[in-house]
Write a protein that holds these residues in place. Structure first.
Motif, PDB file in Angstrom:
ATOM      1  N   ASP A 223      46.350  -5.809 -49.918  1.00  7.30           N
ATOM      2  CA  ASP A 223      47.615  -5.182 -49.559  1.00  7.30           C
ATOM      3  C   ASP A 223      47.392  -3.929 -48.709  1.00  7.30           C
ATOM      4  O   ASP A 223      48.115  -3.691 -47.733  1.00  7.30           O
ATOM      5  CB  ASP A 223      48.346  -4.813 -50.856  1.00  7.30           C
ATOM      6  N   GLU A 224      46.377  -3.164 -49.072  1.00  4.90           N
ATOM      7  CA  GLU A 224      46.082  -1.949 -48.287  1.00  4.90           C
ATOM      8  C   GLU A 224      45.705  -2.316 -46.857  1.00  4.90           C
ATOM      9  O   GLU A 224      46.116  -1.668 -45.895  1.00  4.90           O
ATOM     10  CB  GLU A 224      44.962  -1.147 -48.973  1.00  4.90           C
ATOM     11  N   LEU A 225      44.914  -3.387 -46.713  1.00  2.00           N
ATOM     12  CA  LEU A 225      44.542  -3.806 -45.349  1.00  2.00           C
ATOM     13  C   LEU A 225      45.746  -4.345 -44.585  1.00  2.00           C
ATOM     14  O   LEU A 225      45.870  -4.144 -43.377  1.00  2.00           O
ATOM     15  CB  LEU A 225      43.454  -4.873 -45.401  1.00  2.00           C
ATOM     16  N   ARG A 226      46.644  -5.013 -45.289  1.00  2.00           N
ATOM     17  CA  ARG A 226      47.848  -5.539 -44.602  1.00  2.00           C
ATOM     18  C   ARG A 226      48.668  -4.391 -44.030  1.00  2.00           C
ATOM     19  O   ARG A 226      49.270  -4.517 -42.976  1.00  2.00           O
ATOM     20  CB  ARG A 226      48.720  -6.339 -45.584  1.00  2.00           C
ATOM     21  N   LYS A 227      48.660  -3.270 -44.728  1.00  2.00           N
ATOM     22  CA  LYS A 227      49.426  -2.110 -44.234  1.00  2.00           C
ATOM     23  C   LYS A 227      48.749  -1.486 -43.010  1.00  2.00           C
ATOM     24  O   LYS A 227      49.406  -0.913 -42.156  1.00  2.00           O
ATOM     25  CB  LYS A 227      49.572  -1.074 -45.345  1.00  2.00           C
ATOM     26  N   ARG A 228      47.409  -1.619 -42.929  1.00  3.03           N
ATOM     27  CA  ARG A 228      46.688  -1.011 -41.799  1.00  3.03           C
ATOM     28  C   ARG A 228      46.859  -1.798 -40.511  1.00  3.03           C
ATOM     29  O   ARG A 228      46.684  -1.266 -39.433  1.00  3.03           O
ATOM     30  CB  ARG A 228      45.176  -1.010 -42.083  1.00  3.03           C
ATOM     31  N   HIS A 229      47.065  -3.126 -40.627  1.00  2.00           N
ATOM     32  CA  HIS A 229      47.014  -3.993 -39.442  1.00  2.00           C
ATOM     33  C   HIS A 229      48.279  -4.827 -39.300  1.00  2.00           C
ATOM     34  O   HIS A 229      48.947  -5.133 -40.291  1.00  2.00           O
ATOM     35  CB  HIS A 229      45.798  -4.926 -39.535  1.00  2.00           C
ATOM     36  N   THR A 230      48.528  -5.257 -38.049  1.00  2.00           N
ATOM     37  CA  THR A 230      49.688  -6.111 -37.801  1.00  2.00           C
ATOM     38  C   THR A 230      49.474  -7.453 -38.495  1.00  2.00           C
ATOM     39  O   THR A 230      50.392  -8.057 -39.037  1.00  2.00           O
ATOM     40  CB  THR A 230      49.845  -6.361 -36.287  1.00  2.00           C
ATOM     41  N   THR A 231      48.241  -7.938 -38.424  1.00  2.00           N
ATOM     42  CA  THR A 231      47.933  -9.233 -39.032  1.00  2.00           C
ATOM     43  C   THR A 231      46.490  -9.225 -39.542  1.00  2.00           C
ATOM     44  O   THR A 231      45.678  -8.415 -39.097  1.00  2.00           O
ATOM     45  CB  THR A 231      48.174 -10.374 -38.014  1.00  2.00           C
ATOM     46  N   LEU A 232      46.203 -10.129 -40.453  1.00  2.00           N
ATOM     47  CA  LEU A 232      44.857 -10.196 -41.045  1.00  2.00           C
ATOM     48  C   LEU A 232      44.289 -11.607 -40.937  1.00  2.00           C
ATOM     49  O   LEU A 232      45.037 -12.588 -40.998  1.00  2.00           O
ATOM     50  CB  LEU A 232      44.901  -9.871 -42.541  1.00  2.00           C
ATOM     51  N   LEU A 233      42.975 -11.681 -40.817  1.00  2.00           N
ATOM     52  CA  LEU A 233      42.275 -12.964 -40.895  1.00  2.00           C
ATOM     53  C   LEU A 233      41.259 -12.883 -42.039  1.00  2.00           C
ATOM     54  O   LEU A 233      40.450 -11.951 -42.080  1.00  2.00           O
ATOM     55  CB  LEU A 233      41.536 -13.259 -39.583  1.00  2.00           C
ATOM     56  N   ILE A 234      41.302 -13.865 -42.929  1.00  2.00           N
ATOM     57  CA  ILE A 234      40.282 -13.940 -43.990  1.00  2.00           C
ATOM     58  C   ILE A 234      39.259 -14.990 -43.562  1.00  2.00           C
ATOM     59  O   ILE A 234      39.589 -16.158 -43.366  1.00  2.00           O
ATOM     60  CB  ILE A 234      40.909 -14.324 -45.343  1.00  2.00           C
ATOM     61  N   ALA A 235      38.016 -14.553 -43.378  1.00  2.00           N
ATOM     62  CA  ALA A 235      36.940 -15.471 -42.953  1.00  2.00           C
ATOM     63  C   ALA A 235      35.693 -15.126 -43.758  1.00  2.00           C
ATOM     64  O   ALA A 235      34.645 -14.792 -43.212  1.00  2.00           O
ATOM     65  CB  ALA A 235      36.700 -15.322 -41.452  1.00  2.00           C
ATOM     66  N   THR A 236      35.839 -15.215 -45.075  1.00  2.00           N
ATOM     67  CA  THR A 236      34.803 -14.675 -45.970  1.00  2.00           C
ATOM     68  C   THR A 236      33.740 -15.685 -46.401  1.00  2.00           C
ATOM     69  O   THR A 236      32.839 -15.336 -47.159  1.00  2.00           O
ATOM     70  CB  THR A 236      35.464 -14.100 -47.246  1.00  2.00           C
ATOM     71  N   GLY A 237      33.849 -16.936 -45.946  1.00  2.00           N
ATOM     72  CA  GLY A 237      32.814 -17.903 -46.311  1.00  2.00           C
ATOM     73  C   GLY A 237      32.862 -18.247 -47.794  1.00  2.00           C
ATOM     74  O   GLY A 237      33.766 -17.825 -48.530  1.00  2.00           O
ATOM     75  N   VAL A 238      31.886 -19.029 -48.246  1.00  2.00           N
ATOM     76  CA  VAL A 238      31.830 -19.426 -49.668  1.00  2.00           C
ATOM     77  C   VAL A 238      30.482 -19.000 -50.253  1.00  2.00           C
ATOM     78  O   VAL A 238      29.436 -19.328 -49.703  1.00  2.00           O
ATOM     79  CB  VAL A 238      32.048 -20.945 -49.847  1.00  2.00           C
ATOM     80  N   TYR A 239      30.521 -18.287 -51.346  1.00  2.00           N
ATOM     81  CA  TYR A 239      29.291 -17.659 -51.849  1.00  2.00           C
ATOM     82  C   TYR A 239      29.006 -17.864 -53.326  1.00  2.00           C
ATOM     83  O   TYR A 239      27.996 -17.377 -53.823  1.00  2.00           O
ATOM     84  CB  TYR A 239      29.318 -16.157 -51.538  1.00  2.00           C
ATOM     85  N   LYS A 240      29.866 -18.574 -54.055  1.00  2.00           N
ATOM     86  CA  LYS A 240      29.574 -18.758 -55.485  1.00  2.00           C
ATOM     87  C   LYS A 240      28.585 -19.917 -55.616  1.00  2.00           C
ATOM     88  O   LYS A 240      28.922 -21.065 -55.301  1.00  2.00           O
ATOM     89  CB  LYS A 240      30.870 -19.059 -56.246  1.00  2.00           C
ATOM     90  N   ALA A 241      27.377 -19.595 -56.065  1.00  2.00           N
ATOM     91  CA  ALA A 241      26.338 -20.637 -56.137  1.00  2.00           C
ATOM     92  C   ALA A 241      26.633 -21.601 -57.276  1.00  2.00           C
ATOM     93  O   ALA A 241      27.004 -21.178 -58.373  1.00  2.00           O
ATOM     94  CB  ALA A 241      24.981 -19.978 -56.355  1.00  2.00           C
ATOM     95  N   ARG A 242      26.474 -22.907 -57.013  1.00  2.00           N
ATOM     96  CA  ARG A 242      26.612 -23.899 -58.094  1.00  2.00           C
ATOM     97  C   ARG A 242      25.424 -23.760 -59.042  1.00  2.00           C
ATOM     98  O   ARG A 242      24.288 -23.568 -58.577  1.00  2.00           O
ATOM     99  CB  ARG A 242      26.613 -25.319 -57.537  1.00  2.00           C
ATOM    100  N   GLY A 243      25.692 -23.870 -60.323  1.00  2.00           N
ATOM    101  CA  GLY A 243      24.621 -23.630 -61.302  1.00  2.00           C
ATOM    102  C   GLY A 243      24.003 -24.915 -61.837  1.00  2.00           C
ATOM    103  O   GLY A 243      24.396 -26.019 -61.465  1.00  2.00           O
ATOM    104  N   ILE A 244      22.994 -24.731 -62.697  1.00  2.00           N
ATOM    105  CA  ILE A 244      22.367 -25.860 -63.407  1.00  2.00           C
ATOM    106  C   ILE A 244      22.510 -25.568 -64.886  1.00  2.00           C
ATOM    107  O   ILE A 244      22.250 -24.449 -65.318  1.00  2.00           O
ATOM    108  CB  ILE A 244      20.848 -25.934 -63.112  1.00  2.00           C
ATOM    109  N   GLN A 245      22.936 -26.569 -65.634  1.00  2.00           N
ATOM    110  CA  GLN A 245      22.978 -26.416 -67.090  1.00  2.00           C
ATOM    111  C   GLN A 245      21.706 -27.058 -67.639  1.00  2.00           C
ATOM    112  O   GLN A 245      21.602 -28.276 -67.654  1.00  2.00           O
ATOM    113  CB  GLN A 245      24.193 -27.139 -67.691  1.00  2.00           C
ATOM    114  N   ALA A 246      20.740 -26.264 -68.016  1.00  2.00           N
ATOM    115  CA  ALA A 246      19.503 -26.836 -68.575  1.00  2.00           C
ATOM    116  C   ALA A 246      18.812 -25.761 -69.408  1.00  2.00           C
ATOM    117  O   ALA A 246      18.866 -24.581 -69.047  1.00  2.00           O
ATOM    118  CB  ALA A 246      18.579 -27.305 -67.455  1.00  2.00           C
ATOM    119  N   PRO A 247      18.168 -26.160 -70.498  1.00  2.00           N
ATOM    120  CA  PRO A 247      17.463 -25.166 -71.322  1.00  2.00           C
ATOM    121  C   PRO A 247      16.451 -24.382 -70.490  1.00  2.00           C
ATOM    122  O   PRO A 247      15.761 -24.962 -69.645  1.00  2.00           O
ATOM    123  CB  PRO A 247      16.749 -26.021 -72.379  1.00  2.00           C
TER     124      PRO A 247
END
Ligand code: FAD
Ligand code: SF4
Ligand code: SF4
Length: 474
Positions: A223-247
């Protein structure tokens, strides 16, 4: 042109595997001018060029091949540059076998595709050397400003086009360098860092303002960034690594692929990296097992070779024909001494505090799953053990929970957690907030991120023009 019958396909040479394992420099040589011209002249100038159809940017491939064959390199550069903000980067790292070259008609006729990517790289590398690359052509100032969150290829491509339209452009990134995965994910042996940095410098010189070390959600909410700019672009990529369930998966020495690659790339920049310097993220002298079969896994195994690992194995649950990673990169890894253990999956990790080994099961391919790919299943009685003192998990990435991180619960997401956008406008559920790249597509390719950046810039321009018109009329 049409010389594909008499002139054999020839990619630029690669450095010897033993030599290239000693450093992080790119492995492919550059074409000499005559070779680039000769290889370009193999193109049959198709009326319907399938190469272009299957290039996400719809590059004017036959036209710039013809200009190159005729020795009109500067014009070839201008044409190549007219559809892409980073042709020399795509020429290096696109999986051409699945895109332009994989759909070249002379590949189907058995003569071997035109070496499109290598020529594309040659054209723009030459342009940089000859000083033909011009500054960003900034349009007349419009008095409206754009905030771009994420300085990866999607954000950078959008920044360039939006500057050309005449907007003030501010790019925010949580890292200390721009470039996204071009800078901290993809290793130098595929893409040397000066190639990325000169693109970023050109944008800075063109007036794009970079706010680095600025994490949206921490330094400011959406919201703070929306107030600073006329428009916004979100281009943040994907960063949550898939995990392994194993002992044992929590043991020391079992690390995330991106932490591992980022540390290595940072060392290449000469940064102090405590987790590398204390050995945690350094493969030197270690028996390394990388788990996964995608491009990230290929980058990890080849990084481990260059760090001087004692042995490097790649464990993947399907077979070679069914791996998601590029066959070209797999072949490069094999040449460099990586051992692939196909049809294998980890079951548990040995070691009291620090990992000492991986216990794995043999797999076999069963019936196709919902996606049509044959699902791997455990092959009973095929358990085995591998020695390991560094295990790298490279099982892919998913989106982070952006609505929560950005303090914007009303930001719409899909069932996969990617941002939901309007297919016609690329706008999210928030008015004036657009999105592009991996955060919309899920983990994808650099060339698609650039395409999205190009498209979203046009949509944002239309939206801001309409807004300016409304303001004038009021
Ligand atoms: P990114 O490149 O991920 O950039 C996103 C940026 O947003 C990052 O700089 C990040 O720091 C920033 N950011 C995220 N959250 C915030 C926040 N809250 N505040 C501020 N900034 C934030 N593709 C290919 O075509 N060829 C390849 O050879 C290839 N190899 C790859 C190797 C690896 C190891 C990986 C992980 C990916 C690879 N890819 C490859 C995929 C390609 O890198 C991505 O598809 C592409 O970079 C996506 O671009 P993007 O701009 O959407 O996101
Ligand atoms: Fe081929 Fe990628 Fe270049 Fe398109 S951008 S021509 S797909 S290498
Ligand atoms: Fe040339 Fe191949 Fe493209 Fe046809 S498909 S225009 S031969 S590069």
């Amino acid at each position: 042109m049409l010389k594909f019958v008499g002139t054999a396909q020839a990619y630029p040479g690669k450095r010897e595997a033993e030599l290239r394992a000693e450093d992080f420099r790119e492995i492919a040589d550059r074409y000499a001018v005559p070779s680039a011209e000769e290889q370009s002249s193999r193109c049959s100038q198709c009326g319907v060029p399938y190469c272009s159809v299957h290039c996400p940017l719809h590059n004017h491939i036959p036209d710039w091949l013809r200009l190159t064959a005729e020795g009109r390199l500067r014009e070839a550069y201008q044409l190549s540059n007219s559809t892409s903000t980073m042709p020399e980067i795509c020429g290096r790292i696109c999986p051409q076998d699945r895109l332009c070259e994989g759909n070249c008609v002379i590949e189907f006729s058995g003569h071997g595709a035109v070496t499109i990517g290598s020529v594309e790289k040659f054209i723009t590398d030459t342009a940089w050397e000859e000083g033909w690359v011009e500054p960003v052509a900034v349009g007349p100032a419009r008095g409206q400003s754009v905030g771009i969150i994420g300085a990866g290829p999607a954000g950078l491509a959008a920044a360039e086009y939006l500057r050309e339209y005449g907007y003030d452009v501010h790019v925010y990134d949580r890292h200390d360098r721009a470039g996204g995965l071009l800078t901290y994910g993809i290793p130098g042996f595929k893409l040397e860092k000066h190639v990325v940095m000169r693109r970023i410098e050109r944008l800075e010189q063109g007036g794009v303002v970079f706010h680095l070390g600025f994490e949206v959600g921490r330094e400011a909410n959406l919201d703070e960034l929306r107030k600073r700019h006329t428009t916004l672009l979100i281009a943040t990529g994907v960063y949550k690594a898939r995990g392994i369930q194993a002992p044992g998966v929590g043991a020391k020495g079992i690390v995330e692929a991106l932490d591992y690659l980022t540390a290595s790339n940072r060392k290449g920049f000469g940064d102090a990296v405590p987790a590398f310097d204390d050995g945690s993220l350094d493969a030197n002298g270690k028996h390394v097992v990388v788990i996964g079969g995608g491009d990230t896994a290929m980058d990890c195994v080849r990084t481990a070779v260059r760090q001087g690992a004692a042995s490097v194995k790649c464990l993947y649950r399907r077979d070679r024909a069914n791996m998601p990673g590029s066959q070209r990169e797999t072949a490069n890894a094999e040449e460099e001494g990586v051992e692939f253990v196909w049809l294998s999956a980890p079951e548990a990790f040995d070691g009291v505090d620090t990992v000492t080994g991986v216990r794995a099961s043999r797999m076999r391919l069963g019936a196709p799953d919902a996606s049509g790919r044959r699902a791997p299943e455990v092959d009973p009685g095929g358990a085995f053990q591998l020695k390991a003192d560094l295990v790298v998990k490279a099982l892919g990435f998913e989106p982070e929970d952006l609505p929560r991180l950005f303090g914007a619960e009303e930001l719409g997401v899909t069932r996969w957690g990617t941002l939901r956008t309007d297919g016609r406008t690329m706008m999210t559920s928030l008015d004036g907030v657009f999105a592009a790249g991996d955060i919309v597509r899920g983990a994808s390719l650099v060339v698609w991120a650039i395409r999205d950046g190009r498209d979203v810039a046009a949509h944002m321009h239309a939206w801001m023009r309409a807004r300016a018109d409304t303001a004038r009329a009021a």
